[in-house]
Design a protein around this motif. Structure first.
Motif, PDB file in Angstrom:
ATOM      1  N   LYS A  11      23.861-116.890 -23.838  1.00 32.75           N
ATOM      2  CA  LYS A  11      24.999-116.589 -22.976  1.00 32.75           C
ATOM      3  C   LYS A  11      24.503-116.139 -21.607  1.00 32.75           C
ATOM      4  CE  LYS A  11      28.729-114.414 -24.313  1.00 32.75           C
ATOM      5  NZ  LYS A  11      29.603-113.402 -24.954  1.00 32.75           N
ATOM      6  N   GLY A  12      25.239-116.477 -20.571  1.00 29.20           N
ATOM      7  CA  GLY A  12      24.904-116.018 -19.228  1.00 29.20           C
ATOM      8  C   GLY A  12      25.543-114.656 -18.966  1.00 29.20           C
ATOM      9  N   GLY A  13      24.962-113.917 -18.054  1.00 32.37           N
ATOM     10  CA  GLY A  13      25.564-112.662 -17.615  1.00 32.37           C
ATOM     11  C   GLY A  13      25.559-111.549 -18.635  1.00 32.37           C
ATOM     12  N   VAL A  14      24.649-111.610 -19.619  1.00 33.21           N
ATOM     13  CA  VAL A  14      24.606-110.567 -20.648  1.00 33.21           C
ATOM     14  C   VAL A  14      23.532-109.506 -20.377  1.00 33.21           C
ATOM     15  CG1 VAL A  14      25.579-111.947 -22.524  1.00 33.21           C
ATOM     16  CG2 VAL A  14      23.113-111.974 -22.137  1.00 33.21           C
ATOM     17  N   GLY A  15      22.818-109.657 -19.265  1.00 39.42           N
ATOM     18  CA  GLY A  15      21.839-108.617 -18.938  1.00 39.42           C
ATOM     19  C   GLY A  15      20.386-108.986 -19.230  1.00 39.42           C
ATOM     20  N   THR A  17      18.205-110.732 -17.264  1.00 42.40           N
ATOM     21  CA  THR A  17      17.353-110.514 -16.100  1.00 42.40           C
ATOM     22  C   THR A  17      17.234-109.025 -15.772  1.00 42.40           C
ATOM     23  OG1 THR A  17      17.919-112.697 -15.258  1.00 42.40           O
ATOM     24  CG2 THR A  17      17.074-111.109 -13.650  1.00 42.40           C
ATOM     25  N   THR A  18      18.344-108.328 -15.877  1.00 42.53           N
ATOM     26  CA  THR A  18      18.320-106.881 -15.632  1.00 42.53           C
ATOM     27  C   THR A  18      17.362-106.203 -16.608  1.00 42.53           C
ATOM     28  OG1 THR A  18      20.608-107.040 -14.902  1.00 42.53           O
ATOM     29  CG2 THR A  18      19.818-104.836 -15.450  1.00 42.53           C
ATOM     30  N   MET A 185      25.031-102.634 -21.048  1.00 48.01           N
ATOM     31  CA  MET A 185      26.333-102.463 -20.368  1.00 48.01           C
ATOM     32  C   MET A 185      27.307-101.735 -21.275  1.00 48.01           C
ATOM     33  SD  MET A 185      26.842-106.014 -18.290  1.00 48.01           S
ATOM     34  CE  MET A 185      25.541-107.231 -18.437  1.00 48.01           C
ATOM     35  N   ILE A 213      21.653 -99.101 -23.390  1.00 46.71           N
ATOM     36  CA  ILE A 213      21.715 -99.129 -21.923  1.00 46.71           C
ATOM     37  C   ILE A 213      23.178 -99.011 -21.490  1.00 46.71           C
ATOM     38  CG2 ILE A 213      21.088-100.391 -19.832  1.00 46.71           C
ATOM     39  CD1 ILE A 213      18.634 -99.777 -21.655  1.00 46.71           C
ATOM     40  N   PRO A 214      23.533 -97.972 -20.762  1.00 44.63           N
ATOM     41  CA  PRO A 214      24.928 -97.819 -20.349  1.00 44.63           C
ATOM     42  C   PRO A 214      25.287 -98.761 -19.199  1.00 44.63           C
ATOM     43  CG  PRO A 214      23.594 -96.103 -19.343  1.00 44.63           C
ATOM     44  CD  PRO A 214      22.668 -96.900 -20.244  1.00 44.63           C
ATOM     45  N   ARG A 215      26.566 -99.007 -19.022  1.00 46.34           N
ATOM     46  CA  ARG A 215      27.017 -99.681 -17.807  1.00 46.34           C
ATOM     47  C   ARG A 215      26.790 -98.703 -16.659  1.00 46.34           C
ATOM     48  NH1 ARG A 215      29.795-103.961 -16.288  1.00 46.34           N
ATOM     49  NH2 ARG A 215      30.162-104.717 -18.401  1.00 46.34           N
ATOM     50  N   ASN A 216      26.092 -99.157 -15.637  1.00 49.66           N
ATOM     51  CA  ASN A 216      25.729 -98.250 -14.551  1.00 49.66           C
ATOM     52  C   ASN A 216      25.604 -99.041 -13.258  1.00 49.66           C
ATOM     53  OD1 ASN A 216      22.771 -96.692 -13.392  1.00 49.66           O
ATOM     54  ND2 ASN A 216      24.773 -95.754 -13.327  1.00 49.66           N
ATOM     55  N   LEU A 219      22.267-100.072 -11.465  1.00 51.63           N
ATOM     56  CA  LEU A 219      21.502-101.220 -11.989  1.00 51.63           C
ATOM     57  C   LEU A 219      21.993-102.520 -11.353  1.00 51.63           C
ATOM     58  CD1 LEU A 219      21.311-100.388 -15.819  1.00 51.63           C
ATOM     59  CD2 LEU A 219      19.444-100.249 -14.152  1.00 51.63           C
ATOM     60  N   ALA A 220      23.297-102.581 -11.076  1.00 51.77           N
ATOM     61  CA  ALA A 220      23.872-103.793 -10.483  1.00 51.77           C
ATOM     62  C   ALA A 220      23.586-103.871  -8.989  1.00 51.77           C
ATOM     63  CB  ALA A 220      25.377-103.827 -10.755  1.00 51.77           C
TER      64      ALA A 220
HETATM   65  P1  ADP Z   1      21.733-112.623 -17.321  1.00 51.42           P
HETATM   66  O1  ADP Z   1      20.339-112.641 -16.811  1.00 51.42           O
HETATM   67  O2  ADP Z   1      21.836-112.555 -18.806  1.00 51.42           O
HETATM   68  O3  ADP Z   1      22.573-113.737 -16.756  1.00 51.42           O
HETATM   69  P2  ADP Z   1      22.072-110.313 -15.578  1.00 51.42           P
HETATM   70  O4  ADP Z   1      20.978-109.390 -15.926  1.00 51.42           O
HETATM   71  O5  ADP Z   1      21.913-111.139 -14.347  1.00 51.42           O
HETATM   72  O6  ADP Z   1      22.418-111.253 -16.821  1.00 51.42           O
HETATM   73  O7  ADP Z   1      23.394-109.429 -15.509  1.00 51.42           O
HETATM   74  C1  ADP Z   1      24.663-109.999 -15.173  1.00 51.42           C
HETATM   75  C2  ADP Z   1      25.367-109.066 -14.177  1.00 51.42           C
HETATM   76  O8  ADP Z   1      25.612-107.790 -14.779  1.00 51.42           O
HETATM   77  C3  ADP Z   1      24.545-108.796 -12.936  1.00 51.42           C
HETATM   78  O9  ADP Z   1      25.406-108.741 -11.841  1.00 51.42           O
HETATM   79  C4  ADP Z   1      23.926-107.438 -13.215  1.00 51.42           C
HETATM   80  O10 ADP Z   1      23.641-106.729 -12.024  1.00 51.42           O
HETATM   81  C5  ADP Z   1      25.007-106.761 -14.026  1.00 51.42           C
HETATM   82  N1  ADP Z   1      24.463-105.781 -14.985  1.00 51.42           N
HETATM   83  C6  ADP Z   1      23.499-105.986 -15.924  1.00 51.42           C
HETATM   84  N2  ADP Z   1      23.289-104.884 -16.668  1.00 51.42           N
HETATM   85  C7  ADP Z   1      24.130-103.929 -16.183  1.00 51.42           C
HETATM   86  C8  ADP Z   1      24.406-102.564 -16.539  1.00 51.42           C
HETATM   87  N3  ADP Z   1      23.762-101.950 -17.543  1.00 51.42           N
HETATM   88  N4  ADP Z   1      25.353-101.908 -15.829  1.00 51.42           N
HETATM   89  C9  ADP Z   1      26.014-102.519 -14.822  1.00 51.42           C
HETATM   90  N5  ADP Z   1      25.822-103.781 -14.438  1.00 51.42           N
HETATM   91  C10 ADP Z   1      24.886-104.501 -15.109  1.00 51.42           C
END
Ligand code: ADP
Ligand code: MG
Length: 254
Positions: A11-15, A17-18, A185, A213-216, A219-220
Motif C-alpha cells: 500500500k502507498g502512504g502507509v509510512g 519512507t518515513t 501514525m 509510532i504516533p501520528r505526529n 514527522l510529516a
Molecule cells: P509510504 O512511503 O508508505 O508511501 P510515507 O512515509 O511517504 O509513506 O508517508 C505518507 C505520508 O504520511 C507522508 O506525507 C508522511 O509525511 C506522512 N506520515 C508518515 N508517518 C507519519 C506519522 N507518524 N505522523 C504524521 N504523518 C506521517
C-alpha cells in the motif's frame, strides 16, 4: 556482516519512507553504520535524507543494471550520518529493462555482497507494489519490517504481502522472514485503531513491535527540510518513538 531489512507494504502512504529514513537516522544515533537503499522511483527516501535525486550522477538504477557498483554509487548524507543508494526517475524504467536479464531478482543481493563489511544495517525502502524492484529487496533481505496503520482494511492488505514473502522464502531466499509489524501514525483516541491494534497483537503475537509510532506533524514536516524527523526535531514525540524503535531493533536478536 550487515543485516539487511526491507521496509515493505504494497500500500502507498502507509509510512514506509518515513520509517526508512527515521530508522536509519535512529540507528546512526545508536552507534550503527547504516546504508539506506531507495528502491522507489519516486525517490522520497533519497530527498528525505537530504540527497537531491536530480543531481545524482549514478543511482540504484545503474546498480541494478550492473553498470555501476554500490561503492561507486552511494553518497553520504552528512546531516543524517548514513549512506544513501539513491533513486531517481529512471528507476521506473528498470522493471522493463530487466525483463530479459537472467537472475534479475538477485541483482541487489549480488551488489550488496561487496559492501557487507561496511555496515551494521542496510535498510531498503520499497515501492508501493509487489514488483521486480520489491522482489530485489526481498531477495537481498534477512527480514521485512512492515509499517502499517491500524485501519479497517489493514489485515486484509497484509495477506498479499505475507503470501509474497512465503513464496520468496520458498523459492528464492531461505533467510527471509517477517521481523515485525510496526504500528505507525497511531492515534490512541480513535477506538477503531485500538481495536485493530489489539487484533494485530492477537494474530501476530511477538511479531508486532513493542514500539508504536504516533501520528505526529513534525514527522510529516521534516521531509520538506530534506531531513528525517529524528534529525529535524529529535525531541518531537514521533522522533522519540523512532529512536525507541531503533533501540528495539538493535536489542532484538535478529
Ligand atoms: P509510504 O512511503 O508508505 O508511501 P510515507 O512515509 O511517504 O509513506 O508517508 C505518507 C505520508 O504520511 C507522508 O506525507 C508522511 O509525511 C506522512 N506520515 C508518515 N508517518 C507519519 C506519522 N507518524 N505522523 C504524521 N504523518 C506521517
Ligand atoms: Mg515511500
Amino acid at each position: 556482516m550487515a543485516k539487511v531489512f526491507c521496509i515493505a507494504n504494497q500500500k502507498g502512504g502507509v509510512g514506509k519512507t518515513t520509517t526508512s529514513v527515521n530508522l536509519a537516522a535512529g540507528l546512526v544515533k545508536a552507534g550503527q553504520r547504516v546504508l539506506l537503499v531507495d528502491l522507489d522511483p519516486q525517490g522520497n527516501a533519497t530527498m528525505g535524507s537530504g540527497v537531491d535525486k536530480r543531481q545524482l550522477e549514478l543511482s540504484v538504477y545503474d546498480v541494478l543494471l550492473e553498470s555501476a557498483s554500490i561503492a561507486e554509487t552511494r553518497v553520504s548524507s552528512e546531516k543524517c550520518g548514513y549512506d544513501v543508494l539513491g533513486a531517481s526517475r529512471d528507476l521506473a524504467g528498470a522493471e522493463v529493462e530487466m525483463v530479459s536479464i537472467e537472475r534479475r531478482e538477485r541483482r541487489l543481493k549480488q551488489a550488496l555482497e561487496a559492501v557487507q563489511g561496511d555496515y551494521d544495517f542496510v535498510l531498503v525502502d520499497c515501492p508501493p507494489s509487489l514488483s521486480m524492484l520489491t522482489l530485489n529487496g526481498l531477495c537481498a533481505a534477512n527480514g521485512v519490517i512492515v509499517p502499517m496503520q491500524c485501519e479497517y482494511f489493514a489485515l486484509e492488505g497484509l495477506t498479499d504481502l505475507v503470501n509474497t514473502i512465503k513464496q520468496v522464502h520458498a523459492n528464492l531466499n531461505k533467510d527471509l522472514k517477517i521481523i515485525g509489524l510496526l504500528r505507525v501514525m497511531f492515534d490512541p483516541r480513535i477506538t477503531l485503531q485500538q481495536q485493530v491494534s489489539e487484533q494485530l497483537k492477537s494474530h501476530f503475537g511477538n511479531k508486532v513491535f513493542d514500539t508504536v509510532i504516533p501520528r505526529n506533524v513534525r514527522l510529516a514536516e521534516a521531509p520538506s527540510y530534506g531531513l528525517p524527523g529524528v534529525v529535524f526535531d529529535p525531541s518531537a514525540r514521533g522522533s522519540q518513538a523512532y529512536l525507541e524503535f531503533a533501540r528495539e531493533m538493535v536489542a532484538r536478536d535478529l
